[in-house]
Design an enzyme around this catalytic site. Structure first.
Site, PDB file in Angstrom:
ATOM      1  N   ASP A   1       1.801   4.932  -3.982  1.00 46.07           N
ATOM      2  CA  ASP A   1       3.306   4.650  -4.132  1.00 46.07           C
ATOM      3  C   ASP A   1       3.717   5.376  -2.967  1.00 46.07           C
ATOM      4  OD1 ASP A   1       2.814   2.508  -5.995  1.00 46.07           O
ATOM      5  OD2 ASP A   1       3.849   3.792  -7.507  1.00 46.07           O
ATOM      6  N   LYS A   2       4.883   5.042  -2.462  1.00 45.10           N
ATOM      7  CA  LYS A   2       5.715   5.756  -1.451  1.00 45.10           C
ATOM      8  C   LYS A   2       6.079   7.034  -2.026  1.00 45.10           C
ATOM      9  CE  LYS A   2      10.469   6.180   0.383  1.00 45.10           C
ATOM     10  NZ  LYS A   2      11.967   5.527   0.280  1.00 45.10           N
TER      11      LYS A   2
END
Length: 341
Positions: free
Chosen positions: A152-153
């Site tokens: 994830d970011k």
């Protein structure tokens, strides 16, 4: 600018203007605009509104939830289409290992892995194109060259990328096997609220897109995709006989679904610290803490998750490669604050 009714097709090369009808009175601005521009998703409409591209009665409105009334004249300006092909950008990369076939990077929190809606530039892919030039594998497609797996970011940590098609095929096979028959390992450190009653366990719960919020993932009893996370408590944080405030856990993936660890930890009642998507109810718990820990928790603006271990078989040489990443500064500060609680 063009006029259109609800029945008329929308020309996406022009701005949109129409008058609110009685049936739409009291509805949200984003909902009404999305209904009149069916080629655009509601999320895209919301992004445009927040960017100042919408007006109501000639006045700019940046709140998607703004309520409209019959007779209001709405406009939505459509910016020129963005180039979908990612370009190389001189974004710093923490390269852990690199040869002619693969590159392992330590991704910082906040860096999106590949281009997508709302993130066409400034991604890891843009950095890799600049760093590797034309050598990235093309199997992943134009927008995801070399990408075999993602994090994830707002998750930090290790990621392996294929530089050749042969490497991509070999790595993809390992990730599809999830390490059941090979040396692939993926371990994450997570700081979670509370502590499980046991020191280790497994979450076996299928995951699917939430029917309430399509941007989120939810545990489902039927259908969905198989998702298995093995966890172990490494450290508990608290004072005396009090119930543990939080824990440091190691999570190992047997499958690799979107948001898997975040959703599974929330599912067992121990969401990640800083995860506003899957643990928003724990904000009040943070408010009751004393300084300096209160400030550390409230200032931690991402999920406390770090991909600290990655091992795999080199897809060409066959050698087992194993990499470990130290905690980033923000994670280390939060961990230290919990240890001193």
């Amino acid at each position: 600018m063009i006029e259109n009714s609800q029945e008329d097709p929308v020309d996406l090369d022009a701005d949109i203007i129409f008058t609110v009808e009685a049936a739409d009175t009291g509805k949200r601005l984003d909902a009404v605009l999305a209904a009149h521009t069916q080629e655009l998703s509601r999320n895209r409409v919301q992004t445009l509104i927040k960017a100042g591209e919408a007006t109501v009665g000639g006045a700019k409105v940046v709140e998607p939830k703004h309520r409209v009334n019959e007779g209001d004249i709405l406009t939505l300006a459509l910016p020129e289409a963005e180039d979908p092909d990612p370009k190389g950008e001189p974004i710093p990369l923490a390269v852990v290992f690199e040869d002619d076939h693969v590159i392992v990077v330590d991704k910082p929190a906040g860096l999106v892995v590949h281009p997508g809606a709302g993130n066409w530039t400034g991604t890891l892919v843009n950095a890799l194109i600049h760093h590797c030039g034309e050598s990235l594998s093309g199997i992943g497609g134009i927008k995801r060259p070399g990408i075999v797996h993602r994090i994830d970011k707002d998750t930090s940590g290790l990621l392996v990328v294929a530089k050749t098609d042969r490497a991509h095929q070999g790595l993809a096979a390992q990730f599809a096997d999830h390490g059941r028959t090979g040396p692939l390992e993926r371990a994450y450190s997570a700081l979670v609220w509370g502590a499980p009653s046991h020191l280790k366990g497994t979450v076996d719960a299928n995951l699917a897109r939430s029917q309430v919020n399509r941007q989120k993932i939810a545990v489902v009893k039927t259908a969905g995709r198989t998702a298995i996370t093995h966890w172990q408590v490494k450290e508990r944080f608290g004072s005396g006989d009090q119930q543990a405030l939080a824990s440091l856990m190691e999570c190992r993936l047997e499958t690799g679904r979107t948001h898997q660890i975040r959703v599974h930890m929330a599912h067992i009642g121990h969401p990640l610290i800083g995860d506003n998507d899957y643990g928003p109810g724990f904000k009040t718990k943070a408010n009751r803490l004393e300084e300096p820990l209160k400030g550390l928790v409230q200032g931690f603006n991402r999920q406390a998750l770090h991909a600290g271990l990655l091992a795999f078989e080199h897809p060409v040489s066959g050698k087992t490669l194993r990499f470990e990443s130290t905690y980033p500064e923000d994670f280390e500060r939060l961990l230290s604050g919990l240890q001193n609680f």
